[in-house]
Design a protein around this motif. Structure first.
Motif, PDB file in Angstrom:
ATOM      1  N   GLY A  78       0.766  -1.235   0.000  1.00 44.54           N
ATOM      2  CA  GLY A  78       0.000   0.000   0.000  1.00 44.54           C
ATOM      3  C   GLY A  78       0.793   1.279   0.000  1.00 44.54           C
ATOM      4  N   GLN A  79       2.132   1.214  -0.046  1.00 45.18           N
ATOM      5  CA  GLN A  79       2.924   2.437  -0.058  1.00 45.18           C
ATOM      6  C   GLN A  79       4.274   2.179  -0.723  1.00 45.18           C
ATOM      7  N   ALA A  80       4.877   3.262  -1.214  1.00 39.90           N
ATOM      8  CA  ALA A  80       6.150   3.125  -1.917  1.00 39.90           C
ATOM      9  C   ALA A  80       6.907   4.437  -1.864  1.00 39.90           C
ATOM     10  N   LEU A  81       8.227   4.339  -1.837  1.00 37.01           N
ATOM     11  CA  LEU A  81       9.108   5.490  -1.872  1.00 37.01           C
ATOM     12  C   LEU A  81       9.967   5.381  -3.120  1.00 37.01           C
ATOM     13  N   GLY A  82       9.802   6.347  -4.032  1.00 33.42           N
ATOM     14  CA  GLY A  82      10.515   6.315  -5.301  1.00 33.42           C
ATOM     15  C   GLY A  82      11.614   7.352  -5.354  1.00 33.42           C
ATOM     16  N   SER A  83      12.592   7.124  -6.227  1.00 28.83           N
ATOM     17  CA  SER A  83      13.686   8.077  -6.395  1.00 28.83           C
ATOM     18  C   SER A  83      14.222   8.015  -7.814  1.00 28.83           C
ATOM     19  N   TRP A  84      14.600   9.186  -8.329  1.00 22.76           N
ATOM     20  CA  TRP A  84      15.245   9.311  -9.628  1.00 22.76           C
ATOM     21  C   TRP A  84      15.752  10.739  -9.762  1.00 22.76           C
ATOM     22  N   THR A  85      16.403  11.030 -10.870  1.00 27.95           N
ATOM     23  CA  THR A  85      16.855  12.390 -11.168  1.00 27.95           C
ATOM     24  C   THR A  85      16.204  12.837 -12.464  1.00 27.95           C
ATOM     25  N   ARG A  86      15.539  13.992 -12.419  1.00 27.77           N
ATOM     26  CA  ARG A  86      14.852  14.469 -13.619  1.00 27.77           C
ATOM     27  C   ARG A  86      15.855  14.965 -14.655  1.00 27.77           C
ATOM     28  N   GLN A  87      15.486  14.772 -15.932  1.00 24.01           N
ATOM     29  CA  GLN A  87      16.234  15.435 -16.983  1.00 24.01           C
ATOM     30  C   GLN A  87      16.030  16.948 -16.845  1.00 24.01           C
ATOM     31  N   ASN A  88      17.098  17.709 -16.978  1.00 24.07           N
ATOM     32  CA  ASN A  88      17.034  19.170 -16.829  1.00 24.07           C
ATOM     33  C   ASN A  88      16.423  19.571 -15.482  1.00 24.07           C
ATOM     34  N   GLY A  89      16.696  18.760 -14.461  1.00 23.72           N
ATOM     35  CA  GLY A  89      16.187  19.061 -13.134  1.00 23.72           C
ATOM     36  C   GLY A  89      17.142  18.552 -12.079  1.00 23.72           C
ATOM     37  N   GLY A  90      16.596  17.963 -11.032  1.00 29.26           N
ATOM     38  CA  GLY A  90      17.428  17.493  -9.949  1.00 29.26           C
ATOM     39  C   GLY A  90      16.903  16.201  -9.362  1.00 29.26           C
ATOM     40  N   PRO A  91      17.518  15.739  -8.262  1.00 26.38           N
ATOM     41  CA  PRO A  91      17.078  14.507  -7.600  1.00 26.38           C
ATOM     42  C   PRO A  91      15.637  14.620  -7.089  1.00 26.38           C
ATOM     43  N   VAL A  92      14.857  13.576  -7.329  1.00 26.21           N
ATOM     44  CA  VAL A  92      13.443  13.550  -6.964  1.00 26.21           C
ATOM     45  C   VAL A  92      13.192  12.404  -5.987  1.00 26.21           C
ATOM     46  N   ARG A  93      12.348  12.660  -5.005  1.00 31.78           N
ATOM     47  CA  ARG A  93      11.820  11.621  -4.134  1.00 31.78           C
ATOM     48  C   ARG A  93      10.306  11.752  -4.135  1.00 31.78           C
ATOM     49  N   ILE A  94       9.619  10.625  -4.190  1.00 26.87           N
ATOM     50  CA  ILE A  94       8.156  10.644  -4.169  1.00 26.87           C
ATOM     51  C   ILE A  94       7.666   9.575  -3.212  1.00 26.87           C
ATOM     52  N   PHE A  95       6.668   9.936  -2.402  1.00 28.83           N
ATOM     53  CA  PHE A  95       6.079   8.998  -1.458  1.00 28.83           C
ATOM     54  C   PHE A  95       4.631   8.768  -1.854  1.00 28.83           C
ATOM     55  N   ARG A  96       4.315   7.519  -2.170  1.00 31.57           N
ATOM     56  CA  ARG A  96       2.960   7.140  -2.561  1.00 31.57           C
ATOM     57  C   ARG A  96       2.353   6.289  -1.460  1.00 31.57           C
ATOM     58  N   GLN A  97       1.183   6.705  -0.991  1.00 31.18           N
ATOM     59  CA  GLN A  97       0.489   5.957   0.057  1.00 31.18           C
ATOM     60  C   GLN A  97      -1.001   6.141  -0.118  1.00 31.18           C
ATOM     61  N   GLY A  98      -1.718   5.029  -0.230  1.00 30.85           N
ATOM     62  CA  GLY A  98      -3.158   5.118  -0.412  1.00 30.85           C
ATOM     63  C   GLY A  98      -3.509   5.913  -1.654  1.00 30.85           C
ATOM     64  N   SER A  99      -4.339   6.945  -1.472  1.00 33.37           N
ATOM     65  CA  SER A  99      -4.779   7.755  -2.611  1.00 33.37           C
ATOM     66  C   SER A  99      -3.924   9.002  -2.810  1.00 33.37           C
ATOM     67  N   GLU A 100      -2.872   9.173  -2.015  1.00 37.57           N
ATOM     68  CA  GLU A 100      -2.067  10.387  -2.091  1.00 37.57           C
ATOM     69  C   GLU A 100      -0.637  10.095  -2.519  1.00 37.57           C
ATOM     70  N   ALA A 101      -0.018  11.115  -3.115  1.00 40.08           N
ATOM     71  CA  ALA A 101       1.397  11.034  -3.466  1.00 40.08           C
ATOM     72  C   ALA A 101       1.983  12.441  -3.441  1.00 40.08           C
ATOM     73  N   TYR A 102       3.034  12.619  -2.678  1.00 39.89           N
ATOM     74  CA  TYR A 102       3.733  13.898  -2.620  1.00 39.89           C
ATOM     75  C   TYR A 102       5.181  13.691  -3.033  1.00 39.89           C
ATOM     76  N   TRP A 103       5.734  14.710  -3.702  1.00 41.19           N
ATOM     77  CA  TRP A 103       7.113  14.604  -4.153  1.00 41.19           C
ATOM     78  C   TRP A 103       7.894  15.879  -3.836  1.00 41.19           C
TER      79      TRP A 103
END
Length: 347
Positions: free
Chosen positions: A80-105
């Motif tokens: 039911g939840q996940a923590l993602g990571s990557w680096t955007r093209q023309n951007g910077g390091p990204v972290r995203i937290f997905r839980q239930g119906s919500e996701a914030y990055w």
């Protein structure tokens, strides 16, 4: 009597020898595989198995034609939840937290950090890269499974040709032109443990690209995911927007009324409610909270997409854009992630 006993002993010994020398039965195919190859159930079996456990998944996709790394992401996932990571093209390091119906990055941009709220919470397809893996299974025909390991049982399938050219993997529309190579390994639990593919596609704009993708799932049942420390800050700073039609529906009045600014390289998109058309407005400069902006069409519709422009401060007097004639909603994106929820555009 002695003869009978000896006969019984000899018979039992022969049976034991037969049982000892007999070849063990091969494990049964996991759901989604058959002696003819992959079935339509393979991807659904894969994600259903992942929904029941924790895991680590990592993938990448390379545009070989332009030597461009399109994606390189990973997720630590628990039920039911996940923590993602990557680096955007023309951007910077990204972290995203997905839980239930919500996701914030959050994204780190040198001396500043930007935050957003994605419109898709924990969805196993987002975490398990359905736009690539499911489409690979649909686009290509797959040969008979080969048992490449017995303990644990692992089968390998190889792509043998194109099955559905219009099933283009990875956020693309067009058709698959040819296949260079494709292979997947599947374990007894139905999980696709690895996927590798190289193929060529023709996009709707006529551009032809050769791409390769790699995908790995591991650490089943061994991952723990906790809410990150930055989550409250992301909730507070994710933008809130307002939008309305104005000047005989020729413009969309747009404003970030709370939260952080929209960074350069982002975009605002005005969607028709019928999902048939959209107007995409790229942001070359940041849009700060409290600054009123006016969005308008500035280009012919091509495959349902119109080019849009933005004017800050007041309605531009030197343009005559096509009116927005339907019902619409609007949102802002940072590449593939939403900054905010879609809001209806009212007059």
């Amino acid at each position: 009597m002695t003869t009978g006993s000896q006969t019984a002993v000899s018979s039992a010994t022969a049976t034991e020898q037969e049982q000892t020398t007999a070849q063990p039965d091969e494990p049964e195919f996991p759901m989604g595989l058959s002696e003819n190859g992959a079935t339509q159930l393979l991807y659904s079996a894969h994600v259903q198995a992942l929904l029941q456990t924790s895991f680590h998944v990592e993938w990448s996709k390379l545009d070989l034609t332009n030597s461009d790394l399109r994606w390189q992401k990973e997720y630590q996932a628990d039920v039911g939840q996940a923590l993602g990571s990557w680096t955007r093209q023309n951007g910077g390091p990204v972290r995203i937290f997905r839980q239930g119906s919500e996701a914030y990055w959050r994204e780190e941009l040198g001396d500043r950090t930007t935050y957003g709220k994605d419109n898709e919470g924990f969805q196993i397809g987002k975490v398990a890269w359905s736009v690539e893996i499911q489409k690979l299974l649909e686009a290509f025909s797959w040969g008979a499974p080969e048992l490449v390991s017995e303990s644990p049982a692992v089968w390998q399938i190889e792509a043998t040709g194109i099955e559905t050219p219009s099933a283009v993997p990875g956020h693309m529309e067009g058709e698959v032109l040819d296949l260079t190579a494709g292979a997947m390994t599947v374990t007894a639990d139905g999980v696709i443990r690895t996927s590798e593919a190289t193929y060529k596609v023709r996009r709707l704009d006529g551009q032809e690209l050769r791409v390769s993708s790699q995908y790995t799932v591991d650490s089943l049942g061994e991952v723990t995911v906790d809410a990150p420390s930055w989550l409250p800050t992301a909730r507070e700073n994710a933008p809130t927007i307002e939008a309305s039609l104005t000047d005989d529906r020729r413009f969309v009045r747009f404003e970030v009324v709370a939260g952080n600014r929209l960074e350069p390289g982002s975009r605002i998109t005005v969607f028709a409610d019928d999902q048939q058309t959209k107007t995409v407005v790229p942001l070359e400069q940041a849009l700060e909270p409290g600054v009123v902006a006016y969005l308008y069409r500035d280009g012919e519709m091509a495959t349902g997409v119109a080019r849009g422009r933005i004017e800050r401060g007041s309605v531009p007097s030197d343009v005559s854009p096509t009116p927005f004639e339907k019902s619409y909603n609007v949102t802002a994106f940072r590449t593939t992630n939403n900054y905010c929820e879609r809001v209806p555009v009212s007059e």
